[in-house]
Design a protein around this motif. Structure first.
Motif, PDB file in Angstrom:
ATOM      1  N   UNK A 714       0.808  -1.125   0.044  1.00 43.54           N
ATOM      2  CA  UNK A 714      -0.058  -0.151  -0.062  1.00 43.54           C
ATOM      3  C   UNK A 714       0.859   1.147   0.031  1.00 43.54           C
ATOM      4  N   UNK A 715       1.947   1.358   0.913  1.00 40.97           N
ATOM      5  CA  UNK A 715       2.831   2.702   1.067  1.00 40.97           C
ATOM      6  C   UNK A 715       3.527   2.815  -0.231  1.00 40.97           C
ATOM      7  N   UNK A 716       4.010   1.371  -0.947  1.00 42.65           N
ATOM      8  CA  UNK A 716       4.638   1.898  -2.150  1.00 42.65           C
ATOM      9  C   UNK A 716       3.711   2.319  -3.209  1.00 42.65           C
ATOM     10  N   UNK A 717       2.424   1.883  -3.211  1.00 43.16           N
ATOM     11  CA  UNK A 717       1.871   2.436  -4.546  1.00 43.16           C
ATOM     12  C   UNK A 717       1.451   3.704  -3.975  1.00 43.16           C
ATOM     13  N   UNK A 718       1.454   4.212  -2.899  1.00 40.98           N
ATOM     14  CA  UNK A 718       1.078   5.636  -2.655  1.00 40.98           C
ATOM     15  C   UNK A 718       2.228   6.557  -2.509  1.00 40.98           C
ATOM     16  N   UNK A 719       3.623   5.889  -2.814  1.00 39.30           N
ATOM     17  CA  UNK A 719       4.645   6.675  -2.793  1.00 39.30           C
ATOM     18  C   UNK A 719       4.833   7.537  -1.460  1.00 39.30           C
ATOM     19  N   UNK A 720       4.715   6.986  -0.421  1.00 41.73           N
ATOM     20  CA  UNK A 720       4.829   7.872   0.750  1.00 41.73           C
ATOM     21  C   UNK A 720       6.502   7.995   1.063  1.00 41.73           C
ATOM     22  N   UNK A 721       6.725   9.105   1.594  1.00 43.64           N
ATOM     23  CA  UNK A 721       8.184   9.310   2.241  1.00 43.64           C
ATOM     24  C   UNK A 721       8.776   8.284   2.973  1.00 43.64           C
ATOM     25  N   UNK A 722       9.835   8.104   2.767  1.00 46.69           N
ATOM     26  CA  UNK A 722      10.693   6.898   3.328  1.00 46.69           C
ATOM     27  C   UNK A 722      10.071   6.559   4.991  1.00 46.69           C
ATOM     28  N   UNK A 723      10.403   7.770   5.475  1.00 45.44           N
ATOM     29  CA  UNK A 723      10.200   7.914   6.869  1.00 45.44           C
ATOM     30  C   UNK A 723       8.812   7.314   7.412  1.00 45.44           C
ATOM     31  N   UNK A 724       7.807   8.052   6.771  1.00 48.92           N
ATOM     32  CA  UNK A 724       6.555   7.841   7.064  1.00 48.92           C
ATOM     33  C   UNK A 724       6.191   6.397   6.945  1.00 48.92           C
ATOM     34  N   UNK A 725       6.509   5.892   5.749  1.00 46.30           N
ATOM     35  CA  UNK A 725       6.234   4.609   5.129  1.00 46.30           C
ATOM     36  C   UNK A 725       6.672   3.573   6.053  1.00 46.30           C
ATOM     37  N   UNK A 726       8.063   3.711   6.478  1.00 52.09           N
ATOM     38  CA  UNK A 726       8.512   2.724   7.637  1.00 52.09           C
ATOM     39  C   UNK A 726       7.669   2.644   9.018  1.00 52.09           C
ATOM     40  N   UNK A 727       7.199   3.831   9.412  1.00 49.37           N
ATOM     41  CA  UNK A 727       6.502   3.960  10.500  1.00 49.37           C
ATOM     42  C   UNK A 727       5.265   3.046  10.309  1.00 49.37           C
ATOM     43  N   UNK A 728       4.586   3.212   9.230  1.00 53.50           N
ATOM     44  CA  UNK A 728       3.186   2.795   8.910  1.00 53.50           C
ATOM     45  C   UNK A 728       3.607   1.097   8.889  1.00 53.50           C
ATOM     46  N   UNK A 729       4.707   0.972   8.150  1.00 52.97           N
ATOM     47  CA  UNK A 729       4.774  -0.406   8.044  1.00 52.97           C
ATOM     48  C   UNK A 729       5.059  -1.493   9.317  1.00 52.97           C
ATOM     49  N   UNK A 730       5.888  -0.684  10.216  1.00 51.87           N
ATOM     50  CA  UNK A 730       6.187  -1.353  11.449  1.00 51.87           C
ATOM     51  C   UNK A 730       4.927  -1.292  12.321  1.00 51.87           C
ATOM     52  N   UNK A 731       4.237  -0.487  12.235  1.00 48.44           N
ATOM     53  CA  UNK A 731       2.758  -0.355  12.839  1.00 48.44           C
ATOM     54  C   UNK A 731       2.043  -1.349  12.629  1.00 48.44           C
TER      55      UNK A 731
END
Length: 895
Positions: A714-731
């Motif tokens: 999901x975050x890959x397709x949304x192209x989120x900034x790397x730091x936010x993407x990592x937080x979302x994935x970890x959560x």
């Protein structure tokens, strides 16, 4: 993109070539990622085509166009025909060259009707979606207060409707308060939440209207209009039309001849309208009748041919309102391309008698019209429902108007109220038309004069940042000082005489009738009733709405009649914030009715039944046992795949494809001769239930890995900034760590712990089943999950510490808020974890509200809710398809 390519794509999707204004809207606005504040377009010119234009622009510029389009119709709509149009678009998508599979997955959801909240729109935030809904449904969700939505999912709805969205408000001039609210939200996101620019589009608002009232903050922007060629049709229009603009001209100059008839006696208005309508009785044509009051509708219908007449009022229950469109008489008023039933030609006329409920939100086109006089915007909407496409030359509109617009006082002086003055100004404008009610003639009237003849706008309350903050505190479910009900912000403050009440019937009100020992007993029961309605919320198809205090025929007076006959019947009253008042019919007060929902047991009666069929109207009729099944229609909530829920007793077979949501036991308290314990089981078809594997008790670790995998995609397709993407994935990865507790596993019925750890109950491989048990009620596993990550000895602590401090805060909040808590707090009884240090739990409980406030300032109210929803979406997908994720996430899925 060249104009030729746009034309080809538009025609492939819609089935017809674009009008010049549609090409202009795409080329000058949408393809640039920009949207006009308003589109001022005459009715009948294909305004819903903005959805096709948005879709083509999204395919061309996916990085600049919002992924979701929210189409809002006025609350009085009869049927959601917008959804039908979107379905056509989706079916035609594969015909496009260079077609992308992503767009084949175009999600379609409505918050009422056939696709009633089928959750397609909230399953994957990276998926293009069209959401159709009413002002109440969309507006309440935007304000974190969704009607019929539990507190756990209110932030999800607010985030997905308030970010990465183009919101199109159709017929915006009919709901000026809501339009002002939308502009306030848009401005707050643009100016008040500037602390950090989000990498996804914020809310954009575009109104569609024939005559804009003006929206306040963006009035300086010039609205989009027809091209000059479209606004100035020639005297002679080619017949048959051969070019798209010819169709525009035909509709602009559609012949609609006005005849004005003065009415000497208000009490005889219905008789005059009946007389004029019956002039068409042998014509074989469709005749539309509009009047302002329900009483006049009923009088008129009684004198028209019964077998040739249908009526449409805003007081119809949703089930009957949506069913009306399938009836043969109503089908006669639909364009041939929208008819779903064969219509047999007749020599006699057919009649549709309406209040304002037929003025908007439905694509009907009558041959003839008879009506009383309303205000100008209302008359314009009515005119747009006759000879809509300009294909007739004999259309007539008979308008009956009062000789005097006020009443004389004792001194004989004529007193005219403001609404009467507006109607009087409307009559003056109609006389200026010289018998021509075509859209082109209406557009030539002076704009200021038109606006002066509109219905007076209600008092509009300003929506401020403080209110937005208060509404966003969704964990606090009861009354909160400084958090007013949202109804006045959606529709404006109106006179008490305009107050409305919803009514529904539910079997549980009768089955769970309760004698209260004391106030504590009552409060506990009311909390339980609220939980039931959260599990099994009231849906639009089971609700009707009517005036609360209309003399002799309002909800209050009809309830008084029921109370006289059945005073000790139980009644539930649901307040706008979801709380429930459990009382008796004889004890209902006026203060408990306005802007609230009254839930009656079927035994109360009250539903109008004709020839054994429900008319969908609340008239206070006596209860008839043979009509019992017509009242509680909660289980008739369906989408295109079938029923969404079902309540059954223990001796009935479990429904296929559904999961057990709740089980209610009725113990034997009447002695040995009484019936044994009865069990009432409530099933729902959640996305998880659509897959047979979801009924299996699924282990915790594989579930967490799969949620991580889906979050990465999901975050890959949304192209989120790397730091936010990592937080979302970890959560997403660690959101359920707190389920690894002995008592929590025991509450699932898992006695194999710690050898086996499960994410949810269900069937085991040996054929036995884990049965949930209520042993650990006050422990919240998401609270425990955060404590696990903060524990230096936990195996995943170092992965958490690899995030920056800001992203640690975000990850902790996303985990804590996963089931609706932490906005802003965990209730005291839930802020503990027997497996963890007590001081650590206290510290986390104290810091949770502080963290929420900090993150909401950083990401904005809707932005933070949106990020929460990404984790929810990943969990949602993993739960719906367990075992389907590739847990070895590829590099292309990583941000």
């Amino acid at each position: 993109m060249t104009e030729a390519i746009f034309k080809t794509r538009f025609e492939t999707l819609t089935g017809h070539a674009p009008f010049p204004w549609q090409i202009k809207l795409f080329e000058e606005w949408f393809v640039k990622g920009e949207f006009p504040c308003a589109c001022n377009l005459s009715t009948g010119l294909g305004k819903t085509s903005v959805i096709a234009i948005w879709l083509i622009a999204l395919m061309e510029r996916p990085g600049k166009i919002p992924r979701r389009l929210v189409y809002v119709v006025n609350r009085r709509t009869v049927v959601d025909q917008t959804t039908d149009e979107v379905e056509k678009l989706r079916k035609n998508l594969p015909k496009l060259e260079n077609f992308s599979d992503q767009f084949q997955q175009l999600a379609i959801s409505t918050l009422r009707g056939q696709f009633a909240d089928n959750r397609e729109w909230s399953a994957d935030p990276s998926r293009p979606a069209v959401i159709c809904g009413t002002v109440d449904m969309i507006g309440s969700r935007l304000l974190f207060s969704g009607y019929g939505v539990g507190f756990k999912t209110k932030p999800l709805h607010a985030g997905f409707l308030g970010q990465d969205v183009l919101l199109v408000h159709d017929e915006a001039h009919l709901e000026p308060a809501f339009q002002k609210l939308l502009i306030a939200i848009e401005k707050e996101q643009r100016e008040g939440e500037r602390s950090q620019e989000m990498p996804w589009p914020k809310l954009r608002v575009m109104e569609l209207t024939a005559t804009s009232r003006g929206s306040g903050e963006r009035d300086e922007e010039k609205p989009f209009e027809l091209t000059e060629a479209e606004k100035n049709p020639p005297e002679v229009i080619p017949n048959p039309p051969t070019e798209p603009i010819h169709h525009v001209w035909r509709r602009q100059k559609a012949k609609k001849a006005i005849r004005l008839h003065p009415n000497e006696d208000d009490s005889k208005l219905s008789e005059e309208i009946d007389h004029l309508a019956l002039e068409h009785k042998d014509s074989g044509q469709s005749v539309l009748v509009f009047v302002r009051t329900i009483e006049d509708v009923e009088k008129i219908v009684r004198k028209l041919p019964k077998k040739s007449t249908e009526q449409l009022t805003g007081t119809l229950r949703g089930l009957e309102r949506d069913g009306l469109v399938r009836k043969p008489i109503f089908q006669r008023f639909l364009p041939e391309s929208n008819r779903t039933e064969d219509v047999t030609p007749t020599t006699g006329a057919v009649y549709l008698v309406c209040t304002s409920a037929g003025e908007v939100g439905v694509n009907i086109s009558a041959d003839q019209m008879v009506c009383d006089l309303s205000t100008f915007e209302s008359m314009t909407q009515r005119f747009g429902r006759v000879n809509r496409f300009g294909d007739r030359n004999d259309t007539r509109i008979d308008i009956v108007y009062p000789k005097e617009f006020g009443k004389k006082d004792k001194s004989g002086k004529l007193k005219i109220h403001e609404l009467g003055r507006r109607r009087q100004k409307t009559l003056e404008l109609l006389k200026r038309l010289n018998g021509d009610a075509s859209p082109a003639a209406l557009d030539k009237l002076d704009l200021a004069d038109r606006l002066a003849a509109f219905t007076p706008a209600p008092q509009i309350l300003p929506a401020t940042d403080i209110l937005f903050d208060a509404w966003a505190l969704t964990t606090i479910r009861g009354r909160l000082p400084g958090r007013p009900p949202i109804e006045p912000y959606l529709h404006g403050v109106e006179d008490e005489k305009m107050a409305e009440t919803y009514v529904a019937w539910r079997q549980e009100v009768w089955e769970l009738r309760h004698e209260f020992g004391d106030e504590r007993d009552r409060n506990q029961f009311q909390e339980y009733a609220a939980e039931l309605l959260e599990d099994y919320p009231l849906k639009p198809h089971e609700l009707l709405r009517d005036s609360t205090f209309r003399k002799n025929s309002g909800i209050r007076d009809k309830l008084l009649k029921i109370a006289e006959d059945y005073g000790d019947l139980p009644i539930w009253i649901q307040e706008p914030n979801g709380t429930v008042i459990a009382t008796l019919a004889s004890k209902v007060t006026d203060l408990q009715l306005a802007s609230r929902t009254v839930i009656l047991p079927p035994e109360a009666g009250g539903l109008k039944v004709t020839d054994g069929c429900s008319a969908g109207l609340f008239d206070g009729s006596d209860y008839m046992p043979e009509h019992r099944d017509l009242y509680d229609v909660a289980d008739m909530w369906e989408d295109d795949k079938g029923p969404m829920r079902k309540r059954i007793w223990q001796d009935e077979d479990s429904p296929v494809g559904m999961i057990l949501e709740r089980e209610i036991k009725f113990e034997n308290t009447e002695g040995e001769d009484a019936e044994p314990t009865r069990i009432w089981r409530w099933f729902v078809r959640k996305p998880e239930a659509a897959n047979e594997r979801s009924r299996i008790a699924y282990p915790l670790e594989p579930h967490l890995d799969e949620v991580k995998s889906f979050a990465s995609k999901i975050v890959g397709r949304l192209r989120l900034p790397n730091d936010i993407a990592k937080a979302v994935i970890l959560a997403a990865w660690f959101h359920d760590l707190g389920k690894n507790r002995e008592r929590w596993q025991r509450s699932l019925g898992n006695y194999g712990y710690p050898r086996e750890v499960f994410a949810k109950s269900g069937w085991l491989p040996d054929g036995t089943r884990l049965h949930p048990r209520d042993l650990f009620k006050d422990y919240r596993h998401e609270f425990g999950s955060v404590l696990d990550l903060l524990d230096e000895k936990h195996q995943h602590h170092m992965e958490f510490m690899a995030l920056s401090p800001d992203m640690q805060d975000l990850a902790m909040h996303l985990i804590a808020a996963h089931h609706g808590r932490a906005r802003p707090h965990f209730p005291l009884e839930e802020a503990s974890d027997p497996a963890r240090n007590a001081q650590a739990a206290v510290t986390l409980a104290i810091k949770t509200p502080q963290r929420f406030a900090l993150l909401q300032r950083r990401y904005g109210r809707w932005g933070l809710a949106y990020l929460e929803s990404l984790v929810r979406a990943a969990d949602y997908t993993a739960s719906a398809h367990p075992g389907s994720a590739d847990v070895s996430t590829t590099t292309e899925d990583q941000p």
